[in-house]
Design a protein around this motif. Structure first.
Motif, PDB file in Angstrom:
ATOM      1  N   PHE A  46       0.589  -1.366   0.285  1.00 45.65           N
ATOM      2  CA  PHE A  46      -0.274  -0.272  -0.039  1.00 45.65           C
ATOM      3  C   PHE A  46       0.890   1.215   0.054  1.00 45.65           C
ATOM      4  CE2 PHE A  46      -2.301   3.252   3.106  1.00 45.65           C
ATOM      5  CZ  PHE A  46      -3.016   3.327   2.262  1.00 45.65           C
ATOM      6  N   ARG A  47       0.529   1.971  -1.168  1.00 52.05           N
ATOM      7  CA  ARG A  47       1.998   3.456  -1.143  1.00 52.05           C
ATOM      8  C   ARG A  47       3.274   3.414  -0.412  1.00 52.05           C
ATOM      9  NH1 ARG A  47      -2.190   8.409  -1.409  1.00 52.05           N
ATOM     10  NH2 ARG A  47      -3.189   7.513  -2.501  1.00 52.05           N
ATOM     11  N   LEU A  48       3.692   2.220  -1.115  1.00 53.04           N
ATOM     12  CA  LEU A  48       4.988   2.197  -0.690  1.00 53.04           C
ATOM     13  C   LEU A  48       5.914   2.996  -1.580  1.00 53.04           C
ATOM     14  CD1 LEU A  48       7.357   0.053  -0.907  1.00 53.04           C
ATOM     15  CD2 LEU A  48       7.029  -0.704  -2.632  1.00 53.04           C
ATOM     16  N   ASP A  49       5.220   3.869  -2.052  1.00 59.82           N
ATOM     17  CA  ASP A  49       6.709   5.297  -2.438  1.00 59.82           C
ATOM     18  C   ASP A  49       6.682   6.368  -1.433  1.00 59.82           C
ATOM     19  OD1 ASP A  49       6.544   3.552  -5.226  1.00 59.82           O
ATOM     20  OD2 ASP A  49       5.568   5.077  -6.292  1.00 59.82           O
ATOM     21  N   ALA A  50       5.003   6.154  -1.736  1.00 68.52           N
ATOM     22  CA  ALA A  50       5.233   7.244   0.548  1.00 68.52           C
ATOM     23  C   ALA A  50       5.984   7.063   1.905  1.00 68.52           C
ATOM     24  CB  ALA A  50       3.561   7.655   0.309  1.00 68.52           C
ATOM     25  N   HIS A  51       5.894   5.226   1.838  1.00 66.39           N
ATOM     26  CA  HIS A  51       6.506   5.175   2.214  1.00 66.39           C
ATOM     27  C   HIS A  51       7.590   4.812   2.870  1.00 66.39           C
ATOM     28  CE1 HIS A  51       3.304   3.183   5.030  1.00 66.39           C
ATOM     29  NE2 HIS A  51       2.698   3.066   4.196  1.00 66.39           N
ATOM     30  N   LEU A  52       8.139   4.770   0.662  1.00 68.83           N
ATOM     31  CA  LEU A  52       9.657   4.901   0.877  1.00 68.83           C
ATOM     32  C   LEU A  52      10.669   5.922   1.146  1.00 68.83           C
ATOM     33  CD1 LEU A  52      10.180   3.033  -1.471  1.00 68.83           C
ATOM     34  CD2 LEU A  52      10.545   1.913   1.116  1.00 68.83           C
ATOM     35  N   ALA A  53       9.174   7.378   0.464  1.00 69.07           N
ATOM     36  CA  ALA A  53      10.212   8.581   0.323  1.00 69.07           C
ATOM     37  C   ALA A  53       9.875   9.298   2.387  1.00 69.07           C
ATOM     38  CB  ALA A  53       9.228   9.326  -0.429  1.00 69.07           C
ATOM     39  N   ARG A  54       8.850   8.870   2.675  1.00 70.72           N
ATOM     40  CA  ARG A  54       8.786   9.041   4.993  1.00 70.72           C
ATOM     41  C   ARG A  54      10.355   8.368   4.751  1.00 70.72           C
ATOM     42  NH1 ARG A  54       3.983   7.993   8.476  1.00 70.72           N
ATOM     43  NH2 ARG A  54       4.634   5.776   7.800  1.00 70.72           N
ATOM     44  N   LEU A  55      10.422   7.298   4.943  1.00 70.04           N
ATOM     45  CA  LEU A  55      11.755   7.042   5.151  1.00 70.04           C
ATOM     46  C   LEU A  55      13.074   7.703   5.215  1.00 70.04           C
ATOM     47  CD1 LEU A  55      12.617   3.991   6.129  1.00 70.04           C
ATOM     48  CD2 LEU A  55      13.404   3.092   4.309  1.00 70.04           C
ATOM     49  N   ASP A  56      13.959   8.323   4.093  1.00 72.31           N
ATOM     50  CA  ASP A  56      14.329   8.931   2.970  1.00 72.31           C
ATOM     51  C   ASP A  56      14.233  10.193   4.063  1.00 72.31           C
ATOM     52  OD1 ASP A  56      14.945   7.006   0.767  1.00 72.31           O
ATOM     53  OD2 ASP A  56      14.212   8.217  -0.315  1.00 72.31           O
ATOM     54  N   ASP A  57      13.525  10.535   4.206  1.00 71.49           N
ATOM     55  CA  ASP A  57      13.323  11.600   5.167  1.00 71.49           C
ATOM     56  C   ASP A  57      13.468  11.410   6.777  1.00 71.49           C
ATOM     57  OD1 ASP A  57      12.761  13.468   3.562  1.00 71.49           O
ATOM     58  OD2 ASP A  57      10.268  13.275   3.671  1.00 71.49           O
ATOM     59  N   SER A  58      13.680  10.489   7.319  1.00 69.54           N
ATOM     60  CA  SER A  58      13.872   9.552   8.436  1.00 69.54           C
ATOM     61  C   SER A  58      15.382   9.642   8.712  1.00 69.54           C
ATOM     62  CB  SER A  58      13.157   8.842   9.319  1.00 69.54           C
ATOM     63  OG  SER A  58      11.157   9.236   9.349  1.00 69.54           O
ATOM     64  N   LEU A  59      15.266   8.832   7.631  1.00 69.23           N
ATOM     65  CA  LEU A  59      16.764   9.064   7.438  1.00 69.23           C
ATOM     66  C   LEU A  59      17.710  10.192   7.604  1.00 69.23           C
ATOM     67  CD1 LEU A  59      17.162   5.558   4.956  1.00 69.23           C
ATOM     68  CD2 LEU A  59      17.866   5.867   7.273  1.00 69.23           C
ATOM     69  N   VAL A  60      17.327  10.938   6.998  1.00 71.45           N
ATOM     70  CA  VAL A  60      18.376  12.346   6.561  1.00 71.45           C
ATOM     71  C   VAL A  60      18.105  12.971   7.899  1.00 71.45           C
ATOM     72  CG1 VAL A  60      17.923  14.274   4.844  1.00 71.45           C
ATOM     73  CG2 VAL A  60      17.696  12.548   3.800  1.00 71.45           C
ATOM     74  N   ASN A  61      17.175  13.171   8.725  1.00 64.79           N
ATOM     75  CA  ASN A  61      17.054  13.171   9.726  1.00 64.79           C
ATOM     76  C   ASN A  61      17.778  12.972  10.585  1.00 64.79           C
ATOM     77  OD1 ASN A  61      14.831  15.745  10.377  1.00 64.79           O
ATOM     78  ND2 ASN A  61      13.816  14.241   8.806  1.00 64.79           N
ATOM     79  N   ILE A  62      17.938  11.639  10.847  1.00 66.19           N
ATOM     80  CA  ILE A  62      18.922  10.968  12.063  1.00 66.19           C
ATOM     81  C   ILE A  62      20.352  11.181  10.777  1.00 66.19           C
ATOM     82  CG2 ILE A  62      17.111   9.626  12.896  1.00 66.19           C
ATOM     83  CD1 ILE A  62      18.983   7.998  12.383  1.00 66.19           C
TER      84      ILE A  62
END
Ligand code: PDD
Length: 289
Positions: A46-62
């Motif tokens: 479900f909405r894999l692209d959106a989940h992967l985009a949010r994962l990228d943001d989380s990784l950048v933030n940490i």
């Protein structure tokens, strides 16, 4: 298919009972990592692209570099889903800063630990859809970066448990007088047929389900506003909803022990849930992502 779940760990697929992570993993020692929870309907993520985009943001933030490209993730997660029988699942993936001697400073030249599992996605019990759930509000005692999907969930766990101990199902956080989100969900309220939800920002997780609800509202001409509001606004709401990947859209019928609206799940909730189920059906049939 094996009779026990198959998990993914650092390049290998193996039975969950055989997967091992070092006690020096920074996820274990510091909670130094990020995660995603992605529903799967009929074998389709479900909405894999959106989940992967949010994962990228989380990784950048940490400040952790992405271990894999989106294509690699797609390949791994498709294989994980297939190895766990397809159908309806909840995929959990976690990336930590890896294994290193305990030191707060980031370790140098260390590979991140990458883990993923797929658990059965159970439908929301019909009693909950009929009666709704109770929530309590509490001061948001989490950190200032709630937009990061961090694995360090101690504050969320304590809040959720406090809610459970008081007979409610979810804690709703309030920061500086403004309602932010649930311990593991986003929040909407309905007043005079308009939807309200707090705007995105560091005080809340940008939920994928929240985004879809706003999209469905726009597509069906349901007025919606992303604005800040206080507990008094919630108290006078006609309806309150919680949204998350695993709960979908839950009706809240009790707030701090008082009924919400007429104390029953409302008509706007029924309508939005129907739209959501229709969207899920399109995912099952491979007509939406
Ligand atoms: N949690 N806010 C918080 C704090 C959450 O933990 C979650 C989801 C959400 C909703 O986000 P989404 O719609 O993308 O699931 C909001 C997941 C399900 C969990 O921790 O299990």
């Amino acid at each position: 298919m094996s009779n026990q779940p198959i998990v993914y760990l650092n390049g290998d697929f193996l039975p969950a009972s055989e997967a091992r992570v070092s006690v020096l993993d920074r996820g274990f020692i510091f909670g130094d990592g990020v995660y995603e929870v992605i529903p799967v309907y009929g074998g389709h993520l479900f909405r894999l692209d959106a989940h992967l985009a949010r994962l990228d943001d989380s990784l950048v933030n940490i400040r952790l570099s992405a271990p894999y490209s989106h294509d690699k993730w797609r390949e791994i997660l498709a294989a994980l889903v297939a190895r766990n029988g397809g159908k309806d699942l909840s995929v959990y993936l976690q990336i930590t800063r890896g294994v290193a001697p305990r030191d707060h400073a980031f370790p140098k030249n260390v590979e991140p630990t990458v883990f993923a599992m797929a658990n059965p996605l159970l439908p929301v019990p019909s009693q909950i859809l009929r009666d709704g759930v109770a929530v309590i509000t509490m001061d948001d005692f989490r950190w200032q970066n709630c937009h990061v999907k961090a694995i360090a969930l101690l504050a969320n766990i304590l809040a959720r448990q406090q809610a459970l101990d008081s007979g409610a199902s979810e804690a709703v956080f309030v920061r500086d007088g403004q309602v932010t989100e649930g311990a593991a969900s986003n929040l909407f309220y309905v007043k005079n047929r308009t939807l309200y939800t707090p705007p995105k920002g560091p005080r809340l997780l940008p939920g994928i389900t929240r985004d879809l609800v706003l999209e469905l509202a726009a597509a069906h001409h349901i007025p919606a506003q992303e604005v800040n509001f206080d507990v008094a606004a919630l108290r006078s709401a006609d309806e309150i909803w919680l949204t998350s990947s695993t709960k979908e859209i839950l009706p809240v019928t009790q707030l701090n022990g008082e009924p919400v609206g007429n104390g029953k799940p409302g008509p706007m909730w029924s309508r939005m849930l129907a739209l959501y189920q229709e969207y899920k059906q399109q995912i099952r049939e491979g007509r939406a992502a």
